[in-house]
Motif scaffolding. Structure first.
Motif, short mmCIF file in Angstrom:
data_model
loop_
_atom_site.label_atom_id
_atom_site.label_comp_id
_atom_site.label_asym_id
_atom_site.label_seq_id
_atom_site.Cartn_x
_atom_site.Cartn_y
_atom_site.Cartn_z
N LEU A 170 54.93 25.88 51.96
CA LEU A 170 54.17 27.11 51.77
C LEU A 170 52.90 26.77 50.99
N VAL A 171 51.77 27.16 51.53
CA VAL A 171 50.49 27.01 50.85
C VAL A 171 49.85 28.39 50.79
N SER A 172 49.53 28.83 49.59
CA SER A 172 48.99 30.18 49.40
C SER A 172 47.74 30.12 48.54
N GLN A 173 46.77 30.95 48.89
CA GLN A 173 45.55 31.07 48.10
C GLN A 173 45.41 32.50 47.60
N MET A 174 45.11 32.62 46.31
CA MET A 174 44.82 33.93 45.72
C MET A 174 43.42 34.34 46.14
N ALA A 175 43.34 35.31 47.07
CA ALA A 175 42.04 35.73 47.57
C ALA A 175 41.16 36.25 46.43
N ARG A 176 39.89 35.99 46.55
CA ARG A 176 38.94 36.50 45.56
C ARG A 176 38.74 37.99 45.82
N LEU A 177 39.15 38.82 44.87
CA LEU A 177 39.07 40.26 45.02
C LEU A 177 37.64 40.74 44.81
N ARG A 178 37.33 41.90 45.36
CA ARG A 178 35.99 42.45 45.23
C ARG A 178 35.71 42.85 43.78
N VAL A 179 34.55 42.49 43.28
CA VAL A 179 34.13 42.85 41.92
C VAL A 179 32.69 43.33 41.98
N GLU A 180 32.51 44.65 42.12
CA GLU A 180 31.16 45.21 42.21
C GLU A 180 30.97 46.39 41.26
N LEU A 260 43.66 29.19 43.50
CA LEU A 260 42.58 30.14 43.71
C LEU A 260 41.78 29.78 44.96
N ALA A 261 41.27 30.81 45.61
CA ALA A 261 40.53 30.60 46.86
C ALA A 261 39.05 30.44 46.59
N GLU A 262 38.38 29.77 47.51
CA GLU A 262 36.93 29.64 47.46
C GLU A 262 36.27 30.40 48.61
N ARG A 263 36.94 30.49 49.74
CA ARG A 263 36.35 31.18 50.90
C ARG A 263 37.35 32.12 51.56
N VAL A 264 38.21 32.72 50.75
CA VAL A 264 39.14 33.76 51.22
C VAL A 264 38.94 34.95 50.30
N ASP A 265 38.46 36.06 50.85
CA ASP A 265 38.04 37.19 50.03
C ASP A 265 38.69 38.49 50.49
N SER A 266 39.06 39.31 49.53
CA SER A 266 39.51 40.67 49.83
C SER A 266 38.28 41.57 49.96
N VAL A 267 38.23 42.35 51.02
CA VAL A 267 37.09 43.25 51.24
C VAL A 267 37.45 44.69 50.91
N ARG A 268 38.65 44.92 50.38
CA ARG A 268 39.04 46.28 50.04
C ARG A 268 38.36 46.71 48.74
N PRO A 269 37.66 47.83 48.74
CA PRO A 269 37.00 48.28 47.50
C PRO A 269 37.96 49.08 46.61
N TYR A 270 37.80 48.90 45.31
CA TYR A 270 38.49 49.72 44.31
C TYR A 270 37.43 50.23 43.33
N PRO A 271 36.56 51.11 43.78
CA PRO A 271 35.39 51.48 42.97
C PRO A 271 35.71 52.29 41.72
N ARG A 272 36.79 53.08 41.75
CA ARG A 272 37.10 53.96 40.62
C ARG A 272 38.31 53.44 39.85
N LEU A 273 38.41 53.86 38.60
CA LEU A 273 39.59 53.49 37.81
C LEU A 273 40.86 54.01 38.47
N HIS A 274 40.80 55.18 39.08
CA HIS A 274 41.97 55.75 39.75
C HIS A 274 42.48 54.82 40.85
N ASP A 275 41.57 54.22 41.61
CA ASP A 275 41.97 53.31 42.69
C ASP A 275 42.67 52.07 42.13
N LEU A 276 42.11 51.51 41.08
CA LEU A 276 42.72 50.33 40.45
C LEU A 276 44.03 50.69 39.79
#
Length: 397
Positions: A170-180, A260-276
C-alpha cells in the motif's frame, strides 16, 4: 499562602506541558517534519495493470477538475478508470461520461451499485462495487482515489514505481488540501499536522511497525494484498475508511508507506468555518471509537498540550512568577517551531504558527460537538446519510 499555592500549581502545570512538548518533539516519530515524500524509485521494465476506483456521490461541482486529471494520466501500462456513482442526484454519472468523451485518455466505466445494505457505509459499498468491476480486468494494483482529488499527469506512474521499488503493498499520499480562504489557512494545515502527530509517517513505512494509516484520497493497493486483507468487506462499517484499510493490510502482513503529496491535490473548497467544522466533527468521535473515556482524555490532552502554554505564560506574568511564565513561553515556542514546517509546505505565512493554540481550541470544540451529535443520533452524517456505531449494526457474516 493561597497565592503561593496557586503559583506552585501553575508552575507544575507549565512544566508538565513543556515536558509533553519535548517528548513530542523528540519521541513521536519526528511527526513535525514534512520531508516524507515518495521514496526513491526505479521504473519497472514491464508496467503492471491498474484499476482506478473512484466512488462519487453528488460530485458534479468538482468532477470537471478531478476526473480529467485521471483520464489523461501518462502511464506506460494498461489502466482503466471505474467511477461508481453512489446515488447522486446532480448528474455526476452523466457528467463523467461527457468528460470521458471530451478528454479521451484512459477507458472509463461508470456504474452504480444501488443503496448500501445495513452494515455498509455508502463509500465502501461503492468501493466494493468498483473493485469488483476492476477485478474483471485482473489488475495487479488498485488506485483508490476520491472524486475531489486532482492528480498530476505522472501521479499514477510514480505511485506504481514507488510500490514496485519498495515492495510496498500500500502506497498512500496525503493530498494537499485547498488553502485559500482565511478559515482554510487557519484550520487546514493544522488538520494535516494533527493527523501526522497521531500517525507519524516515518513509523508507518517501517517493517514490523504497529502504526498504520493511509490518506483515503490517494491509496495505491496491491490487488493481492486487498484480497488477503478482505478489503473492503472486512471494514464495511468503517467511517474512517482510510485508516481501516491500512490497519487491515498491515494486519495481514502487508508493508505500508504514507507521505505528503507534491502533485496530488484536493479541489474541494471549505471556504467557511461551518464547512471545516462539518468536515472534522463528522468523524472525530468515530476516531475515538465512540468512547467517552477516550473523549475525556483527548480533551484533557489537547488542553494540556496546546492551551496550557499561552495560559501559563499570561498567568505567570500576572502573578509575577517568572519561572511559570518562562516555562509557558518555552512550551509555546517549541509548539510554534514544530508547526512551521507544515506552514511552509502549504506556503502559508509563518506568523500563523503562534496561533496554533487558537486552532487547537477549535478542534477541541469540534471533537466535543462530534460526540454531542453522535448521541443526538446525527453523528457521522455525510451527504444525506447518517451512520450508526459499528456495534449497533447486525453482522451479516
Amino acid at each position: 499562602m493561597g497565592q503561593t499555592a496557586r503559583v506552585s500549581a501553575f508552575l507544575w502545570i507549565a512544566a508538565g506541558s513543556l515536558a509533553a512538548w519535548l517528548w513530542l518533539l523528540l519521541c513521536q516519530g519526528f511527526f513535525w517534519r514534512t520531508d516524507v515524500r515518495l521514496p526513491p524509485r526505479t521504473e519497472p521494465d514491464v508496467w503492471p495493470t491498474v484499476g482506478v476506483v473512484v466512488p462519487a456521490r453528488d460530485e458534479a461541482a468538482v468532477l470537471p477538475v478531478s476526473l480529467p486529471s485521471l483520464l489523461t494520466q501518462d502511464y506506460p501500462g494498461r489502466a482503466e478508470v471505474f467511477l461508481v456513482d453512489d446515488g447522486s442526484t446532480d448528474g455526476t454519472g452523466e457528467l463523467a461520461r461527457e468528460l470521458s468523451r471530451r478528454y479521451g485518455g484512459l477507458p472509463l466505466t461508470v456504474d452504480s451499485p444501488g443503496e448500501p445494505p445495513a452494515g455498509w457505509t455508502g463509500k465502501l459499498w461503492a468501493v466494493r462495487h468498483g473493485i469488483g468491476l476492476a477485478r474483471a480486468r485482473a489488475p495487479e494494483y488498485l488506485l483508490l482515489t476520491d472524486a475531489d482529488i486532482a492528480h498530476g499527469p505522472d501521479s499514477l506512474r510514480e505511485l506504481v514505481a514507488a510500490a514496485r521499488t519498495g515492495g510496498y503493498d500500500l502506497v498512500s499520499q496525503m493530498a494537499r488540501l485547498r488553502v485559500e480562504s482565511l478559515w482554510e489557512r487557519l484550520v487546514v494545515p493544522a488538520f494535516v499536522y494533527f493527523f501526522a502527530q497521531l500517525y507519524p509517517f516515518r513509523r508507518i513505512g517501517r517493517k514490523g511497525a504497529r502504526t498504520a494509516a493511509a490518506a483515503g484520497g490517494c491509496v495505491l493497493l496491491r490487488t493481492e494484498a486487498a484480497e488477503r486483507a478482505g478489503i473492503p468487506d472486512a471494514i464495511r462499517h468503517a467511517v474512517i475508511d482510510d485508516v481501516a484499510v491500512a490497519r487491515a493490510v498491515r494486519g495481514s502482513g502487508g508493508l505500508l508507506w504514507l507521505g505528503l503529496a507534491e502533485r496530488v491535490d484536493s479541489v474541494r473548497p471549505y471556504p467557511r468555518l461551518h464547512d471545516l467544522w462539518r468536515m472534522v466533527s463528522r468523524n472525530a468521535y468515530a476516531q475515538l471509537r465512540h468512547n467517552p473515556l477516550l473523549l475525556a482524555g483527548t480533551v484533557a490532552g489537547l488542553a494540556v498540550v496546546y492551551l496550557v502554554p499561552p495560559v501559563t505564560l499570561v498567568v505567570g506574568l500576572a502573578l509575577g512568577s517568572t519561572p511559570t511564565a518562562a516555562l509557558g513561553a518555552l512550551a509555546w515556542l517549541v509548539m510554534t517551531g514544530t508547526y512551521l514546517p507544515m506552514l511552509r509546505y502549504y506556503e502559508q505565512p509563518l506568523w500563523l504558527a503562534p496561533l496554533l493554540p487558537f486552532t487547537a481550541s477549535l478542534y477541541l470544540l469540534m471533537t466535543v460537538d462530534s460526540a454531542v451529535q453522535h448521541y443526538r443520533g446525527r453523528g457521522a452524517a455525510w451527504k444525506g446519510r447518517t451512520y450508526t456505531r459499528p456495534d449497533t449494526v447486525p453482522d451479516e457474516g
